[in-house]
Scaffold this motif. Structure first.
Motif, PDB file in Angstrom:
ATOM      1  N   ARG A 637      92.365  88.144  13.634  1.00  0.00           N
ATOM      2  CA  ARG A 637      91.576  87.120  13.166  1.00  0.00           C
ATOM      3  C   ARG A 637      90.376  87.694  12.285  1.00  0.00           C
ATOM      4  O   ARG A 637      89.406  88.181  12.988  1.00  0.00           O
ATOM      5  N   CYS A 638      90.306  87.316  10.960  1.00  0.00           N
ATOM      6  CA  CYS A 638      89.110  88.051  10.320  1.00  0.00           C
ATOM      7  C   CYS A 638      88.342  87.150   9.678  1.00  0.00           C
ATOM      8  O   CYS A 638      88.588  86.032   9.217  1.00  0.00           O
ATOM      9  N   ASP A 639      86.779  87.241   9.369  1.00  0.00           N
ATOM     10  CA  ASP A 639      86.335  86.828   8.501  1.00  0.00           C
ATOM     11  C   ASP A 639      85.326  87.937   7.734  1.00  0.00           C
ATOM     12  O   ASP A 639      85.306  88.887   7.750  1.00  0.00           O
ATOM     13  N   ALA A 640      84.254  87.136   7.165  1.00  0.00           N
ATOM     14  CA  ALA A 640      83.310  88.163   6.469  1.00  0.00           C
ATOM     15  C   ALA A 640      82.522  89.359   6.950  1.00  0.00           C
ATOM     16  O   ALA A 640      82.186  90.472   6.535  1.00  0.00           O
ATOM     17  N   LEU A 641      82.304  89.161   8.517  1.00  0.00           N
ATOM     18  CA  LEU A 641      81.520  89.870   9.240  1.00  0.00           C
ATOM     19  C   LEU A 641      82.534  91.082  10.039  1.00  0.00           C
ATOM     20  O   LEU A 641      82.005  91.978  10.391  1.00  0.00           O
ATOM     21  N   GLY A 642      83.728  90.623  10.227  1.00  0.00           N
ATOM     22  CA  GLY A 642      84.960  91.464  10.888  1.00  0.00           C
ATOM     23  C   GLY A 642      86.146  90.757  11.105  1.00  0.00           C
ATOM     24  O   GLY A 642      86.330  89.855  11.025  1.00  0.00           O
ATOM     25  N   CYS A 643      86.867  91.398  12.334  1.00  0.00           N
ATOM     26  CA  CYS A 643      87.889  90.934  12.936  1.00  0.00           C
ATOM     27  C   CYS A 643      87.742  90.935  14.362  1.00  0.00           C
ATOM     28  O   CYS A 643      87.190  91.982  14.953  1.00  0.00           O
ATOM     29  N   VAL A 652      89.444  93.098  20.844  1.00  0.00           N
ATOM     30  CA  VAL A 652      88.394  94.209  20.264  1.00  0.00           C
ATOM     31  C   VAL A 652      88.040  93.686  19.072  1.00  0.00           C
ATOM     32  O   VAL A 652      88.753  93.149  18.372  1.00  0.00           O
ATOM     33  N   ALA A 653      86.499  93.826  19.007  1.00  0.00           N
ATOM     34  CA  ALA A 653      86.008  93.399  17.877  1.00  0.00           C
ATOM     35  C   ALA A 653      85.891  94.505  16.872  1.00  0.00           C
ATOM     36  O   ALA A 653      85.243  95.430  17.147  1.00  0.00           O
ATOM     37  N   LEU A 654      86.414  94.334  15.527  1.00  0.00           N
ATOM     38  CA  LEU A 654      86.099  95.214  14.598  1.00  0.00           C
ATOM     39  C   LEU A 654      85.306  95.091  13.543  1.00  0.00           C
ATOM     40  O   LEU A 654      85.790  94.115  12.727  1.00  0.00           O
ATOM     41  N   LEU A 655      84.025  95.398  13.650  1.00  0.00           N
ATOM     42  CA  LEU A 655      83.008  94.797  12.713  1.00  0.00           C
ATOM     43  C   LEU A 655      82.880  95.467  11.471  1.00  0.00           C
ATOM     44  O   LEU A 655      82.798  96.661  11.296  1.00  0.00           O
ATOM     45  N   ARG A 656      82.562  94.568  10.555  1.00  0.00           N
ATOM     46  CA  ARG A 656      82.327  95.051   9.038  1.00  0.00           C
ATOM     47  C   ARG A 656      80.791  95.192   8.901  1.00  0.00           C
ATOM     48  O   ARG A 656      80.262  96.048   8.107  1.00  0.00           O
ATOM     49  N   GLN A 657      80.046  94.083   9.569  1.00  0.00           N
ATOM     50  CA  GLN A 657      78.576  94.045   9.580  1.00  0.00           C
ATOM     51  C   GLN A 657      77.811  94.020  10.778  1.00  0.00           C
ATOM     52  O   GLN A 657      78.403  93.382  11.817  1.00  0.00           O
ATOM     53  N   PRO A 658      76.884  94.744  10.887  1.00  0.00           N
ATOM     54  CA  PRO A 658      76.096  94.602  12.157  1.00  0.00           C
ATOM     55  C   PRO A 658      75.746  93.408  12.732  1.00  0.00           C
ATOM     56  O   PRO A 658      75.387  93.138  13.951  1.00  0.00           O
ATOM     57  N   ASP A 659      75.433  92.461  11.792  1.00  0.00           N
ATOM     58  CA  ASP A 659      75.063  90.799  12.079  1.00  0.00           C
ATOM     59  C   ASP A 659      75.933  90.181  13.049  1.00  0.00           C
ATOM     60  O   ASP A 659      75.548  89.457  13.762  1.00  0.00           O
ATOM     61  N   ALA A 660      77.256  90.776  13.134  1.00  0.00           N
ATOM     62  CA  ALA A 660      78.111  90.092  14.170  1.00  0.00           C
ATOM     63  C   ALA A 660      78.001  90.815  15.616  1.00  0.00           C
ATOM     64  O   ALA A 660      78.725  90.374  16.599  1.00  0.00           O
ATOM     65  N   LEU A 661      77.001  91.733  15.733  1.00  0.00           N
ATOM     66  CA  LEU A 661      77.013  92.430  16.999  1.00  0.00           C
ATOM     67  C   LEU A 661      76.752  91.760  18.418  1.00  0.00           C
ATOM     68  O   LEU A 661      77.233  91.669  19.278  1.00  0.00           O
ATOM     69  N   SER A 677      75.311 100.874  17.218  1.00  0.00           N
ATOM     70  CA  SER A 677      75.654  99.739  17.970  1.00  0.00           C
ATOM     71  C   SER A 677      74.483  98.931  18.298  1.00  0.00           C
ATOM     72  O   SER A 677      74.614  97.780  18.761  1.00  0.00           O
ATOM     73  N   ARG A 678      73.339  99.435  18.287  1.00  0.00           N
ATOM     74  CA  ARG A 678      72.070  98.695  18.707  1.00  0.00           C
ATOM     75  C   ARG A 678      71.834  98.016  20.046  1.00  0.00           C
ATOM     76  O   ARG A 678      71.657  96.890  20.029  1.00  0.00           O
ATOM     77  N   GLY A 679      72.394  98.817  20.947  1.00  0.00           N
ATOM     78  CA  GLY A 679      72.041  98.320  22.513  1.00  0.00           C
ATOM     79  C   GLY A 679      73.263  97.524  22.820  1.00  0.00           C
ATOM     80  O   GLY A 679      73.181  96.484  23.624  1.00  0.00           O
TER      81      GLY A 679
END
Length: 734
Positions: A637-643, A652-661, A677-679
């Protein structure tokens, strides 16, 4: 005596009735052990053939270690066996066991010492654009340009102790390449040799380390020749042969009008197949004829055989010479010299060195009035080749070449007596049919023997290889190679045109054979990558079958079949992440990979090939994730921030943008992101820093958890890995 036997049988039956089967089992084990000892004793003359197997096992043991062993280990183990051999010289069993241990120790020591001898710096980061100066060691024509190998390097912004010994650079097609031996100054982008695209994939860094180049890249602009003294020593000889290869290619291109046909003709003359167009290379691979394009044992053997036959025939025409001189031995010596010269002319690749050794032994056997075909010849050539280039043993050329030769000689040993008896009873028609049958049989044996290694290295099998080889090999033997030798003789006088033209006619027939065979329905198939344990089982099983002569040899067939079946059931990763984190791939419910971005690059092609997938036709992107929505039967399942990728209850989170962290790190079992990964507190985090340390990752998801493999974890810290240790304790890649 009989009474004792009856008592023993009665005791065994009573033990079975009482439920005590221990004596019966021990008796069965004893009988099996006695049978094995009897078989070993009967095969005593074949024991020595296992010595090169032990040497190869020692090499494999060295390369399989996770860290560099102490400097003394290999040489010390080999030296330690010598006094023990002296002490055990009169006791057969300990002597044989110690010889086996010594062969393993020699292989281990050879690999260890070779690694020390070739140690040189390698780049660890991209560098450039930079000015560099170096001597051109090799020039390879390619369809898209030219590949240069430079040595004696001086690179700006790079200290001498951190400068690679060699660099391999791509030159654009519009730029005229410099001549071998020339010192040039140029501007280039440099970067380290590529790490494996996934754990277990081809390791270019290891190959580069042992070939001596620690940087790759591309040239910006045209190289400028510099004033410099000519090369000296052995390098002068190698440069001279390199220039000869370039001259041969130019002469062929001037004679043969079709560029593709000219590239194949030149490859058969100078050993450089890099200029062959990729579609034609695909046709040769799919038809099982790719081995004809790399100068190997087949070519050297044919060339030496032709020279042997011609020299002997010419000397036989002079009665005075034929009656007084040993013309057969003189012809054999001419065959040896022609094989050496031919090897130098085509650049001395590893299969050719093996063939030169075997050709020299065959011709030497003729000179010594011995049988010229023997498994002992292969064993000797195998030991020398492995000791000369231990790392080359891991490559497809060595493995496929020796597999074919060992299988053919084993088949020759089994069926020659029968063929000789039948031939005596046949007329000329029957003998002709037997000759054709021999060609077909040889093609079948060689194809079957090399297929496992083609699957292991290329994940591809050509189903019509036997058919195509039955057509192409006779053409190569009776037409192409004789005219190639004639071309060599005429080249110094500039009279090679007719011979090259005639040779190209045979090349055209081979090309048509490759293209027509490759176009047949179901000509080729792609299978998943074969694990190391599977190819080891196939190899040991094949050697067991080929070396032994009694019925127990058929046990090797079981190991071979088991090794070939393993890839079908071996698990493949559910998730792949590239070294830079910019490309990922996940597995759908139907078992097919889907990529995060359109790519026809090295990493994507490697993933597809090792997964048993054909390269998508047309543009890349037919196997790419959607930018948004649900796909892969609900797994992704994907959106603009990742899948989010869900399999076996794991997310498993496959991220395109750090905002989803913040959100995904709290919910997912694993997080993959190309940025820091910023903590992130997820149980498993694969981010930029982990990817830089450990390289590409492969994840296996199950209800028991997530199993992670990385390139560094699979390779360990070795001299050829980024940050590994050289044998002298210094950092291997700089």
């Amino acid at each position: 005596m009989a009474h004792g036997v009856e008592e023993g049988m009665a005791g065994g039956m009573a033990a079975e009735e009482d439920g005590d089967t221990g004596p019966v089992r021990r008796g069965a084990v004893a009988r099996l052990s006695a049978a094995a000892v009897d078989c070993l004793a009967a095969e005593r003359e074949r024991w020595a053939l296992w010595l090169p197997v032990g040497t190869g096992a020692g090499v494999a043991l060295y390369f399989g270690l996770p860290a560099e062993p102490p400097l003394w280990l290999g040489p010390g183990a080999a030296a330690g066996c010598l006094p023990l051999l002296w002490l055990a010289r009169r006791r057969l069993a300990p002597l044989v066991l110690l010889l086996g241990v010594l062969s393993v120790a020699l292989g281990f020591a050879a690999a260890q010492l070779h690694s020390i001898a070739v140690a040189a710096p390698m780049l660890t980061r991209e560098l450039g654009p930079v000015q560099l100066t170096g001597r051109v060691l090799a020039v390879e024509r390619q369809p898209t340009g030219t590949r240069l190998m430079l040595g004696e390097l001086t690179v700006e912004r790079l200290a001498p102790e951190a400068t690679p010994a060699r660099a391999r650079l791509h030159l654009p097609a519009k730029v005229t390449p410099p001549e071998a031996g020339t010192v040039v100054r140029l501007r280039a982008m440099l970067h380290p040799p590529a790490a494996p695209a996934e754990p277990g994939a081809f390791d270019l860094q290891r190959r580069a380390y042992f070939e001596g180049f620690g940087a790759v890249g591309f040239v910006m602009g045209a190289p400028v020749a510099q004033e410099a003294p000519p090369p000296g020593g052995w390098r002068r000889v190698t440069v001279a042969f390199e220039r000869a290869r370039a001259a041969i290619a130019e002469r062929v291109r001037a004679t043969v009008p079709d560029s593709a046909e000219a590239s194949v003709t030149a490859a058969l003359l100078n050993g450089d197949a890099a200029a062959i167009p990729e579609p034609m290379m695909d046709a040769f691979r799919d038809s099982g004829l790719a081995h004809l394009l790399s100068i190997s044992g087949l070519h050297v053997g044919i060339a030496a055989g032709i020279v042997f036959w011609v020299v002997r025939a010419l000397l036989a025409l002079v009665p005075w010479v034929a009656l007084r001189w040993p013309i057969k031995k003189i012809a054999a010596l001419a065959g040896i010299l022609s094989a050496i010269l031919y090897t130098l002319l085509v650049g001395a690749p590893l299969p050719t060195l093996r063939s030169v050794l075997m050709t020299g032994l065959v011709m030497g056997a003729v000179i010594a009035d011995r049988s010229p075909i023997s498994m002992r010849l292969v064993a000797f050539a195998g030991i020398v080749t492995v000791l000369y280039d231990p790392e080359g043993m891991l490559g497809p050329s060595f493995q496929m070449s020796f597999a074919a030769v060992v299988a053919l000689i084993a088949a020759f040993e089994r069926f020659t007596p029968w063929a000789v008896r039948r031939r005596r009873e046949m007329g000329w028609f029957g003998r002709g049919a037997m000759a054709l049958g021999g060609i077909a049989f040889s093609s079948v044996v060689a194809t079957v023997a090399t297929t496992p290694y083609g699957l292991y290295h290329f994940q591809q099998v050509a189903f019509y290889g036997v058919l195509s080889n039955m057509v192409a090999i006779p053409i190569t033997t009776v037409w192409i190679m004789p005219f190639s030798l004639l071309s060599y003789l005429l080249l110094p006088f500039g009279l090679e045109g007719p011979a090259v033209t005639a040779m190209s006619w045979g090349v055209r027939l081979v090309i048509e054979t490759a293209e027509r065979t490759a176009a047949l329905p179901g000509a080729t198939a792609f299978l998943p990558a074969m694990p190391d344990a599977a190819i080891a089982a196939v190899t040991l099983g094949g050697l067991w079958l080929a070396i032994w002569t009694r019925r127990w040899r058929w046990l090797g067939l079981a190991a071979m079949v088991g090794g070939m079946v393993v890839p079908v059931f071996a698990p493949r990763p559910d998730l792949l992440v590239s070294e830079d984190g910019k490309l990922m791939a996940v597995r759908g419910a139907e078992g097919l990979l889907s990529l995060s971005a359109a790519s026809d690059g090295r990493v994507a092609d490697t993933w597809r090939r090792r997964d048993g997938m054909e390269k998508p036709e047309g543009k890349a992107g037919q196997d790419v994730w959607p930018l948004a929505g649900v796909s892969l039967d609900g797994r992704l399942r994907c959106d603009a921030l990742g899948c989010l990728y869900r399999v076996e209850g794991k997310t498993v989170a496959l991220l395109r943008q750090p905002d989803a962290l913040p959100e995904d790190c709290a919910l997912a079992d694993a997080v993959v992101i190309a940025a820091p990964s910023r903590g992130c507190r997820a149980p498993l985090v694969i981010d930029r820093w982990r990817l830089r340390r450990e390289g590409a990752h492969a994840l296996y998801l199950s209800d028991e958890g997530i199993r992670v493999e990385s390139v560094r974890g699979q390779r360990g810290d070795r001299p050829w890995t980024m940050g590994g240790k050289l044998p002298d304790g210094k950092t291997g890649a700089r």
